[in-house]
Design a protein around this motif. Structure first.
Motif, short mmCIF file in Angstrom:
data_model
loop_
_atom_site.label_atom_id
_atom_site.label_comp_id
_atom_site.label_asym_id
_atom_site.label_seq_id
_atom_site.Cartn_x
_atom_site.Cartn_y
_atom_site.Cartn_z
N SER A 1 7.44 -12.55 7.15
CA SER A 1 6.98 -13.66 7.97
C SER A 1 6.04 -13.15 9.07
CB SER A 1 8.16 -14.43 8.56
OG SER A 1 8.96 -13.57 9.31
N PHE A 2 6.34 -11.97 9.62
CA PHE A 2 5.45 -11.36 10.61
C PHE A 2 4.09 -11.06 9.96
CE2 PHE A 2 3.54 -7.64 12.65
CZ PHE A 2 3.56 -8.00 13.99
N ALA A 3 4.14 -10.47 8.77
CA ALA A 3 2.89 -10.14 8.06
C ALA A 3 2.05 -11.40 7.82
CB ALA A 3 3.21 -9.43 6.74
N ARG A 4 2.72 -12.45 7.38
CA ARG A 4 2.03 -13.72 7.10
C ARG A 4 1.39 -14.32 8.34
NH1 ARG A 4 3.32 -16.07 2.08
NH2 ARG A 4 5.13 -14.84 1.51
N GLU A 5 2.19 -14.28 9.43
CA GLU A 5 1.80 -14.98 10.66
C GLU A 5 0.80 -14.19 11.50
OE1 GLU A 5 4.37 -16.43 14.20
OE2 GLU A 5 5.66 -16.37 12.42
N VAL A 6 0.99 -12.87 11.58
CA VAL A 6 0.26 -12.07 12.57
C VAL A 6 -0.82 -11.17 11.95
CG1 VAL A 6 0.52 -10.44 14.49
CG2 VAL A 6 2.34 -12.09 14.01
N ALA A 7 -0.57 -10.70 10.73
CA ALA A 7 -1.49 -9.68 10.20
C ALA A 7 -2.84 -10.26 9.80
CB ALA A 7 -0.85 -8.98 8.99
N ASP A 8 -3.88 -9.45 9.98
CA ASP A 8 -5.21 -9.78 9.48
C ASP A 8 -5.42 -9.22 8.09
OD1 ASP A 8 -6.36 -10.81 12.09
OD2 ASP A 8 -5.72 -8.80 12.69
N HIS A 9 -4.59 -8.22 7.77
CA HIS A 9 -4.80 -7.47 6.53
C HIS A 9 -3.44 -6.95 6.08
CE1 HIS A 9 -5.89 -3.83 4.17
NE2 HIS A 9 -7.00 -4.50 3.86
N VAL A 10 -3.19 -6.98 4.79
CA VAL A 10 -1.96 -6.41 4.23
C VAL A 10 -2.33 -5.45 3.11
CG1 VAL A 10 0.16 -6.88 2.93
CG2 VAL A 10 -0.50 -8.41 4.77
N ALA A 11 -1.70 -4.27 3.15
CA ALA A 11 -1.89 -3.31 2.05
C ALA A 11 -0.53 -3.06 1.41
CB ALA A 11 -2.49 -2.01 2.56
N PHE A 12 -0.51 -3.13 0.10
CA PHE A 12 0.72 -2.85 -0.64
C PHE A 12 0.61 -1.46 -1.25
CE2 PHE A 12 2.70 -2.71 -4.91
CZ PHE A 12 4.03 -2.73 -4.51
N MET A 13 1.59 -0.61 -0.90
CA MET A 13 1.56 0.77 -1.33
C MET A 13 2.69 1.02 -2.33
SD MET A 13 1.17 3.81 1.37
CE MET A 13 0.88 5.44 0.76
N ASP A 14 2.41 1.79 -3.35
CA ASP A 14 3.45 2.17 -4.30
C ASP A 14 3.12 3.54 -4.87
OD1 ASP A 14 5.76 1.98 -5.80
OD2 ASP A 14 4.83 0.81 -7.41
N ALA A 15 4.12 4.43 -4.88
CA ALA A 15 3.99 5.76 -5.48
C ALA A 15 2.74 6.51 -5.00
CB ALA A 15 3.99 5.64 -7.00
N GLY A 16 2.50 6.44 -3.69
CA GLY A 16 1.45 7.29 -3.11
C GLY A 16 0.04 6.76 -3.19
N VAL A 17 -0.12 5.51 -3.62
CA VAL A 17 -1.46 4.90 -3.60
C VAL A 17 -1.38 3.47 -3.06
CG1 VAL A 17 -2.45 6.25 -5.52
CG2 VAL A 17 -1.24 4.12 -6.00
N ILE A 18 -2.51 3.00 -2.53
CA ILE A 18 -2.58 1.58 -2.17
C ILE A 18 -2.97 0.83 -3.43
CG2 ILE A 18 -3.84 -0.14 -0.82
CD1 ILE A 18 -3.84 1.91 1.48
N VAL A 19 -2.04 -0.01 -3.87
CA VAL A 19 -2.22 -0.69 -5.14
C VAL A 19 -3.09 -1.93 -4.99
CG1 VAL A 19 -0.98 -1.88 -7.01
CG2 VAL A 19 0.01 0.17 -5.97
N GLU A 20 -2.85 -2.64 -3.90
CA GLU A 20 -3.73 -3.77 -3.62
C GLU A 20 -3.70 -4.11 -2.15
OE1 GLU A 20 -1.58 -6.81 -6.24
OE2 GLU A 20 -2.79 -8.10 -4.94
N GLU A 21 -4.76 -4.73 -1.67
CA GLU A 21 -4.86 -5.04 -0.25
C GLU A 21 -5.79 -6.21 -0.05
OE1 GLU A 21 -6.94 -2.07 2.12
OE2 GLU A 21 -7.69 -1.17 0.27
N GLY A 22 -5.67 -6.81 1.12
CA GLY A 22 -6.54 -7.93 1.43
C GLY A 22 -5.93 -8.84 2.47
N HIS A 23 -6.37 -10.08 2.47
CA HIS A 23 -5.83 -11.05 3.41
C HIS A 23 -4.35 -11.31 3.08
CE1 HIS A 23 -5.25 -14.78 5.63
NE2 HIS A 23 -6.29 -14.39 6.36
N PRO A 24 -3.50 -11.44 4.13
CA PRO A 24 -2.07 -11.64 3.86
C PRO A 24 -1.79 -12.79 2.90
CG PRO A 24 -2.50 -11.57 6.24
CD PRO A 24 -3.80 -11.32 5.56
N ARG A 25 -2.53 -13.88 3.07
CA ARG A 25 -2.28 -15.04 2.19
C ARG A 25 -2.46 -14.66 0.73
NH1 ARG A 25 -4.69 -18.49 5.67
NH2 ARG A 25 -6.70 -18.09 4.68
N THR A 26 -3.52 -13.92 0.46
CA THR A 26 -3.81 -13.54 -0.91
C THR A 26 -2.77 -12.55 -1.44
OG1 THR A 26 -6.09 -13.63 -0.19
CG2 THR A 26 -5.70 -12.83 -2.42
#
Ligand code: ADP
Ligand code: MG
Length: 253
Positions: free
Chosen positions: A211-236
């Motif tokens: 909920s913090f990420a949704r409300e406050v973040a400008d950008h979200v990066a999802f990391m798995d096994a040592g790489v950023i798998v996907e990133e972008g606007h929190p909504r997306t």
């Protein structure tokens, strides 16, 4: 578009034979809030620790505010920073950990004064005045003379945030700042973080608080096994992740 403030290019970091960061590219814009999410063991803490020079990557470049952290030699391997350079680097980026790591034998006020006094050589009167202002800012003015053991987890974490701010950092890194807290104490810490974000602080926040990420973040990066798998606007990223791994992770948190 605002300016890039933190820029990681091709970061690789191993512990022994295990490669924990496998070529991470990551950009954080000035004044933005970036959330880093992903399963346990994916390398989130290691990435933050590299940015704050608590770890040195074997490969890649880390730029902060236009300066390359760690310089390359002719042989093109990462030159370890000397202690003075590391101290300067750390002072410009504040970090808040899951475990608050306050000095137990010091009051809240002393915890917030100690950095400016000992690292920056600020005089006691000025350090104290600024520390009191910072404790007010995290709504703990009247707890200034309490020891950590006399404070709740949420209050201790707010002191830890004030302590990080006492060094006047250009950016703040938060590593699961609410994960050690009882649920009823999470909100007061997130409120302080939202205030900081609204004040224009550049922040990277590793968190499971979607909920913090949704409300406050400008950008979200999802990391798995040592790489950023996907990133972008929190909504997306949070609502319609493209990758199977992100979908799977988000369905579980
Ligand atoms: P996350 O924060 O996403 O949970 P970490 O960055 O803490 O992930 O850890 C990534 C991997 O690196 C894990 O497998 C962890 O066990 C390993 N690791 C982290 N720090 C060290 C260390 N100092 N020595 C050895 N292995 C480590
Ligand atoms: Mg971690």
């Amino acid at each position: 578009m605002t300016e890039t403030f933190i820029d990681l290019r091709g970061i690789r970091k191993s512990f022994g034979r295990v490669e924990v960061l496998k070529g991470v590219d990551y950009t954080v814009r000035q004044g933005s809030v970036s959330c880093l999410i992903g399963p346990s063991g994916s390398g989130k803490s290691t990435l933050l620790r590299c940015i704050n020079s608590l770890e040195q990557p074997e490969e890649g470049e880390i730029w902060v505010d236009g300066a390359l952290i760690g310089k390359r030699t002719e042989k093109d391997d990462y030159r370890a920073l000397d202690e003075r350079e590391i101290a300067g680097q750390r002072a410009s980026i504040g970090m808040v950990f899951q475990q608050f790591n306050l000095f137990p034998h010091m009051t809240a006020l002393e915890n917030v004064m100690v950095g400016p006094q000992w690292v920056k050589g600020e005089d006691r009167t000025r350090a104290k005045r600024r520390a009191l202002e910072l404790l007010e800012r995290v709504s703990l003015g009247e707890r200034a003379h309490h020891y950590p053991a006399e404070l709740s987890g949420g209050q201790q974490q707010r002191v830890a945030i004030a302590r990080a701010l006492s060094m006047q950092p250009k950016a703040m890194l938060f590593d699961e700042p609410t994960s050690a807290l009882d649920p009823e104490l999470v909100g007061e810490v997130l409120t302080v973080m939202k205030d900081l974000a609204n004040g224009g602080m550049t922040m990277i926040v590793v968190t499971h608080e979607m909920s913090f990420a949704r409300e406050v973040a400008d950008h979200v990066a999802f990391m798995d096994a040592g790489v950023i798998v996907e990133e972008g606007h929190p909504r997306t990223v949070l609502s319609s992740p493209r990758s199977e791994r992100a979908r799977d992770f988000l369905s579980r948190v």
